[in-house]
Design a protein around this motif. Structure first.
Motif, PDB file in Angstrom:
ATOM      1  N   HIS A 164       0.828  -1.209   0.000  1.00 10.70           N
ATOM      2  CA  HIS A 164       0.000   0.000   0.000  1.00 10.70           C
ATOM      3  C   HIS A 164       0.861   1.257   0.000  1.00 10.70           C
ATOM      4  O   HIS A 164       0.601   2.209  -0.744  1.00 10.70           O
ATOM      5  CB  HIS A 164      -0.935  -0.011   1.210  1.00 10.70           C
ATOM      6  N   ALA A 165       1.901   1.263   0.826  1.00 13.06           N
ATOM      7  CA  ALA A 165       2.733   2.458   0.962  1.00 13.06           C
ATOM      8  C   ALA A 165       3.504   2.776  -0.311  1.00 13.06           C
ATOM      9  O   ALA A 165       3.765   3.952  -0.609  1.00 13.06           O
ATOM     10  CB  ALA A 165       3.708   2.287   2.125  1.00 13.06           C
ATOM     11  N   THR A 166       3.888   1.747  -1.079  1.00 12.99           N
ATOM     12  CA  THR A 166       4.687   1.971  -2.281  1.00 12.99           C
ATOM     13  C   THR A 166       3.836   2.173  -3.533  1.00 12.99           C
ATOM     14  O   THR A 166       4.385   2.348  -4.622  1.00 12.99           O
ATOM     15  CB  THR A 166       5.647   0.792  -2.527  1.00 12.99           C
ATOM     16  N   SER A 167       2.532   2.158  -3.388  1.00 13.25           N
ATOM     17  CA  SER A 167       1.630   2.287  -4.537  1.00 13.25           C
ATOM     18  C   SER A 167       1.076   3.699  -4.648  1.00 13.25           C
ATOM     19  O   SER A 167       0.819   4.358  -3.635  1.00 13.25           O
ATOM     20  CB  SER A 167       0.459   1.296  -4.415  1.00 13.25           C
ATOM     21  N   ARG A 168       0.882   4.140  -5.869  1.00  8.79           N
ATOM     22  CA  ARG A 168       0.163   5.388  -6.100  1.00  8.79           C
ATOM     23  C   ARG A 168      -1.330   5.091  -5.994  1.00  8.79           C
ATOM     24  O   ARG A 168      -1.797   4.066  -6.474  1.00  8.79           O
ATOM     25  CB  ARG A 168       0.481   5.957  -7.485  1.00  8.79           C
ATOM     26  N   TYR A 228     -11.393  -2.017  -4.940  1.00  8.74           N
ATOM     27  CA  TYR A 228     -10.185  -1.441  -5.528  1.00  8.74           C
ATOM     28  C   TYR A 228      -9.703  -2.372  -6.621  1.00  8.74           C
ATOM     29  O   TYR A 228     -10.084  -3.545  -6.680  1.00  8.74           O
ATOM     30  CB  TYR A 228      -9.079  -1.235  -4.476  1.00  8.74           C
ATOM     31  N   GLN A 229      -8.864  -1.838  -7.474  1.00  4.03           N
ATOM     32  CA  GLN A 229      -8.173  -2.662  -8.456  1.00  4.03           C
ATOM     33  C   GLN A 229      -6.718  -2.210  -8.511  1.00  4.03           C
ATOM     34  O   GLN A 229      -6.413  -1.044  -8.220  1.00  4.03           O
ATOM     35  CB  GLN A 229      -8.810  -2.557  -9.846  1.00  4.03           C
ATOM     36  N   ALA A 230      -5.836  -3.123  -8.830  1.00 11.70           N
ATOM     37  CA  ALA A 230      -4.408  -2.841  -8.973  1.00 11.70           C
ATOM     38  C   ALA A 230      -4.028  -2.968 -10.445  1.00 11.70           C
ATOM     39  O   ALA A 230      -4.395  -3.949 -11.100  1.00 11.70           O
ATOM     40  CB  ALA A 230      -3.585  -3.816  -8.136  1.00 11.70           C
ATOM     41  N   ARG A 231      -3.313  -1.973 -10.933  1.00 12.18           N
ATOM     42  CA  ARG A 231      -2.898  -2.031 -12.344  1.00 12.18           C
ATOM     43  C   ARG A 231      -1.980  -3.234 -12.581  1.00 12.18           C
ATOM     44  O   ARG A 231      -2.104  -3.929 -13.588  1.00 12.18           O
ATOM     45  CB  ARG A 231      -2.189  -0.736 -12.729  1.00 12.18           C
ATOM     46  N   ARG A 232      -1.058  -3.467 -11.635  1.00 23.75           N
ATOM     47  CA  ARG A 232      -0.142  -4.614 -11.734  1.00 23.75           C
ATOM     48  C   ARG A 232      -0.483  -5.565 -10.591  1.00 23.75           C
ATOM     49  O   ARG A 232      -0.436  -5.183  -9.421  1.00 23.75           O
ATOM     50  CB  ARG A 232       1.309  -4.157 -11.640  1.00 23.75           C
ATOM     51  N   PRO A 279       4.000  -4.481  -5.497  1.00 24.82           N
ATOM     52  CA  PRO A 279       4.454  -3.196  -4.954  1.00 24.82           C
ATOM     53  C   PRO A 279       4.809  -2.209  -6.069  1.00 24.82           C
ATOM     54  O   PRO A 279       5.003  -2.608  -7.217  1.00 24.82           O
ATOM     55  CB  PRO A 279       5.709  -3.575  -4.151  1.00 24.82           C
ATOM     56  N   PHE A 280       4.866  -0.943  -5.722  1.00 24.58           N
ATOM     57  CA  PHE A 280       5.277   0.124  -6.630  1.00 24.58           C
ATOM     58  C   PHE A 280       4.361   0.218  -7.856  1.00 24.58           C
ATOM     59  O   PHE A 280       4.800   0.562  -8.949  1.00 24.58           O
ATOM     60  CB  PHE A 280       6.736  -0.065  -7.075  1.00 24.58           C
ATOM     61  N   GLY A 281       3.107  -0.106  -7.651  1.00 27.94           N
ATOM     62  CA  GLY A 281       2.130  -0.034  -8.736  1.00 27.94           C
ATOM     63  C   GLY A 281       1.143   1.096  -8.530  1.00 27.94           C
ATOM     64  O   GLY A 281       1.448   2.118  -7.901  1.00 27.94           O
ATOM     65  N   GLN A 282      -0.051   0.892  -9.058  1.00 31.31           N
ATOM     66  CA  GLN A 282      -1.109   1.891  -8.924  1.00 31.31           C
ATOM     67  C   GLN A 282      -2.382   1.207  -8.467  1.00 31.31           C
ATOM     68  O   GLN A 282      -2.748   0.137  -8.973  1.00 31.31           O
ATOM     69  CB  GLN A 282      -1.352   2.597 -10.259  1.00 31.31           C
ATOM     70  N   LEU A 283      -3.055   1.825  -7.494  1.00 33.57           N
ATOM     71  CA  LEU A 283      -4.303   1.307  -6.948  1.00 33.57           C
ATOM     72  C   LEU A 283      -5.416   2.311  -7.218  1.00 33.57           C
ATOM     73  O   LEU A 283      -5.205   3.515  -7.124  1.00 33.57           O
ATOM     74  CB  LEU A 283      -4.184   1.085  -5.441  1.00 33.57           C
ATOM     75  N   HIS A 284      -6.580   1.790  -7.524  1.00 33.54           N
ATOM     76  CA  HIS A 284      -7.749   2.650  -7.737  1.00 33.54           C
ATOM     77  C   HIS A 284      -8.862   2.162  -6.815  1.00 33.54           C
ATOM     78  O   HIS A 284      -9.404   1.068  -7.000  1.00 33.54           O
ATOM     79  CB  HIS A 284      -8.201   2.590  -9.198  1.00 33.54           C
TER      80      HIS A 284
END
Length: 206
Positions: free
Chosen positions: A9-13, A142-146, A161-166
């Motif tokens: 969570h912390a490493t995601s936009r 939510y969804q994760a791009r990666r 990690p280091f991905g994008q969450l919506h």
């Protein structure tokens, strides 16, 4: 597990759609029931925890199974105390505990297709909880791009990690205390359709 959840969570936009719904509920001072599909369990709680004001208490339902115990332990490390039980094990006791928690002003959390599915099928228990507590249901996803999707019954989503969450929130759904069987079924379908609709919205990241 909780450490991994925090790290991802912390490493995601993060992007949030319709977050004002949740904030308005917080501002009201009244409890609500957050519902999200079972396969969003890994980072779903942060859709609530990242925004709750001081003093707001979250009491999600975790199944009495071994998997539920693991989930409850992870939530405990996040500062959340779960209510244990499900439709298949300890359901009546869990409902009583949810009623007591709601009376104390706690927000509740339910995975309405858990703990065994079918996937994306809202069970009647969430409607019963909303009718008895008077708390509105707020759909969330939510969804994760990666991500990786596991081969479990629910196709559990594991974000990288280091991905994008919506994160997307649906409008509150109120279940009247005097709702009859037909009305409860209509509202069950409404919750199910709302979760599917916000799930489609969550697929858009730009």
């Amino acid at each position: 597990m909780s450490g991994l959840m925090r790290f991802i969570h912390a490493t995601s936009r993060k992007r949030y759609t319709n977050l004002a719904v949740l904030k308005a509920q917080f501002d009201s001072g009244k409890p609500c029931i957050i519902v999200a599909w079972h396969n969003r369990n890994i980072l779903g709680p942060f859709g609530y925890l990242a925004h709750r004001p001081p003093g707001r208490v979250f009491s999600p339902l975790a199944s009495a199974s071994r998997d539920g115990s693991l989930a409850a332990a992870a939530m405990d490390n996040l500062g959340v105390e779960c209510i244990r039980g499900s439709s298949s094990r300890g359901g009546a006791q869990a409902l009583r505990e949810m009623l007591r928690a709601a009376k104390r002003g706690h927000d509740l959390g339910i995975t309405p297709d858990g703990p065994r599915g079918p996937k994306y099928k809202v069970q009647a228990g969430v409607i019963a909880a909303a009718r008895l507590t008077g708390a509105p249901i707020i759909p969330m996803t939510y969804q994760a791009r990666r991500r990786k999707e596991l081969s479990s019954w629910d196709a559990m989503i594991v974000p990288y990690p280091f991905g994008q969450l919506h994160y997307v929130y649906g409008d509150p759904i109120q279940v009247p205390r005097d709702a009859d069987e037909a009305e409860c079924e209509r509202l069950r379908l409404q919750v199910e359709q709302a979760l599917m609709r916000i799930g489609e919205l969550a697929e858009h990241f730009d």
